[in-house]
Design a protein around this motif. Structure first.
Motif, short mmCIF file in Angstrom:
data_model
loop_
_atom_site.label_atom_id
_atom_site.label_comp_id
_atom_site.label_asym_id
_atom_site.label_seq_id
_atom_site.Cartn_x
_atom_site.Cartn_y
_atom_site.Cartn_z
N LEU A 6 39.19 13.88 3.26
CA LEU A 6 39.19 14.74 2.26
C LEU A 6 39.13 16.12 2.99
N LYS A 7 40.52 17.05 2.68
CA LYS A 7 40.64 18.24 3.21
C LYS A 7 40.68 19.11 2.06
N THR A 8 39.78 20.37 2.13
CA THR A 8 39.83 21.08 1.00
C THR A 8 38.96 22.47 1.33
N ASP A 9 39.40 23.50 0.54
CA ASP A 9 38.91 24.84 0.75
C ASP A 9 37.58 24.78 -0.26
N SER A 10 37.27 23.96 -0.83
CA SER A 10 36.05 23.99 -1.91
C SER A 10 34.78 23.56 -1.10
N GLU A 11 33.83 24.45 -0.88
CA GLU A 11 32.67 24.25 -0.27
C GLU A 11 31.74 23.27 -1.15
N PHE A 12 32.11 23.46 -2.47
CA PHE A 12 31.39 22.57 -3.40
C PHE A 12 31.81 21.18 -3.28
N MET A 13 33.17 20.87 -3.33
CA MET A 13 33.59 19.45 -3.26
C MET A 13 33.33 18.70 -1.82
N HIS A 14 33.26 19.68 -0.79
CA HIS A 14 32.79 19.50 0.50
C HIS A 14 31.47 18.88 0.32
N ILE A 58 32.48 9.50 9.20
CA ILE A 58 32.92 9.34 10.64
C ILE A 58 33.24 10.65 11.31
N TYR A 59 33.24 11.80 10.40
CA TYR A 59 33.56 13.20 10.80
C TYR A 59 33.46 13.93 9.55
N ALA A 60 32.64 15.29 9.94
CA ALA A 60 32.42 16.07 8.83
C ALA A 60 32.55 17.67 9.63
N ASN A 61 33.41 18.46 8.92
CA ASN A 61 33.53 19.75 9.58
C ASN A 61 33.61 20.86 8.39
N HIS A 62 32.72 21.70 8.26
CA HIS A 62 33.05 22.81 7.23
C HIS A 62 33.88 23.99 7.53
N ASP A 63 34.29 24.07 8.67
CA ASP A 63 35.38 24.95 9.04
C ASP A 63 36.30 24.65 10.13
N VAL A 64 37.19 23.75 9.99
CA VAL A 64 38.05 23.23 10.70
C VAL A 64 38.79 23.81 12.00
N TYR A 65 39.05 25.24 11.48
CA TYR A 65 39.71 26.23 12.47
C TYR A 65 38.88 27.08 13.36
N LYS A 66 37.57 27.12 12.82
CA LYS A 66 36.89 27.79 13.68
C LYS A 66 35.83 26.78 14.71
N ASN A 67 35.69 25.50 14.47
CA ASN A 67 34.78 24.56 15.07
C ASN A 67 35.95 23.60 15.73
N GLU A 68 35.45 23.47 17.25
CA GLU A 68 36.19 22.32 17.84
C GLU A 68 36.13 20.73 17.39
N TYR A 98 36.52 19.57 5.96
CA TYR A 98 37.23 18.26 6.18
C TYR A 98 36.06 17.16 6.28
N VAL A 99 36.51 15.89 5.61
CA VAL A 99 35.51 14.91 5.94
C VAL A 99 36.43 13.64 6.10
N LYS A 100 36.19 12.71 6.79
CA LYS A 100 36.54 11.60 6.99
C LYS A 100 35.66 10.43 6.85
N PHE A 101 35.84 9.53 6.24
CA PHE A 101 34.69 8.57 5.86
C PHE A 101 35.36 7.14 5.21
N LYS A 102 34.54 6.36 5.28
CA LYS A 102 34.62 4.79 4.91
C LYS A 102 33.87 4.61 3.62
N VAL A 103 34.81 3.50 2.83
CA VAL A 103 34.04 3.17 1.66
C VAL A 103 33.74 1.65 1.67
N ASN A 104 33.95 0.98 2.55
CA ASN A 104 33.55 -0.38 2.85
C ASN A 104 32.39 -0.60 3.64
#
Length: 222
Positions: free
Chosen positions: A157-165, A180-190, A216-222
């Protein structure tokens, strides 16, 4: 976009070999490609979806970088993904297809374990409570993704919405699903994956010009 331009694009889509436009009735009766997408692509490569693909920037961008995977952009707005479909044909990308239909039918379009990865890029966050059922990471949608993803499959999930995140992270934690991975500001955080940073959509560029952080969030549903 003018109505004449839309009609022109609709007609062009009908001639594109990489565009599939089933009716809702055809899908509900039994979609012919469900469980057989590898026959369409004529290979056994992993299948990756972009849901609500818009102009198809991510579908095409990922396909350029990953020739060993097949990419399918799904959106109901054919005049919008026309650009991505045309670009894929111009660049001779055989690993790209576009499917014109509603996202909520996704579990009727693909067979069990047929999909390896899902991308959701800049969806409408549907902030109002009464619109919860339309959020593309709600419980109902997650259950649909689970039906079609293989056991190792992931959702991005890649979004500009902090609410959606925040909503998505809270729901995932509540359901005990792996983030698996979560970042609230992908262009500022490594640490963000290359495909998150190197491919930008039309709307993403607009958000960045306004100084909005991209999450951005990367996750599993299984």
């Amino acid at each position: 976009m003018g109505s004449k331009n839309k009609l022109k694009r609709f007609k062009e889509n009908e001639t594109f070999k990489n565009v599939i436009q089933p009716t809702r009735e055809e899908i509900q009766k039994g979609f012919s490609l469900k469980g057989r997408w590898r026959e369409h692509f004529k290979n056994d490569h992993p299948i990756v979806l972009e849901l609500g693909c818009g102009k198809g920037e991510y579908t095409v961008g990922l396909a350029r970088k990953n020739k060993d995977k097949n990419f399918i952009g799904i959106d109901i707005k054919g005049a919008r993904f026309w650009r991505g479909a045309k670009t894929a044909l111009e660049e001779n990308l055989p690993n790209v297809a576009f499917l014109r239909t509603q996202i909520e039918l996704v579990d009727l379009l693909f067979g069990e374990n047929e999909v390896s990865e899902i991308w959701i890029t800049f969806p409408d966050p549907q902030i109002k409570y009464k619109r919860t059922k339309h959020r593309m990471t709600n419980k109902e949608f997650l259950s649909k993704y689970k039906k079609i993803l293989n056991p190792a499959g992931t959702v991005n999930l890649k979004t500009d919405s902090e609410f959606m995140h925040g909503y998505t992270l809270g729901l995932l934690h509540g359901l005990g699903l792996e983030v698996i991975y979560a970042n609230h500001d992908v262009y500022k955080n490594e640490g963000s994956p290359k495909e998150v940073l190197e491919i930008q959509t039309f709307y993403e560029n607009q958000y960045l010009e306004k100084g909005k952080p991209i999450t951005y969030v990367k996750f599993k549903v299984n």
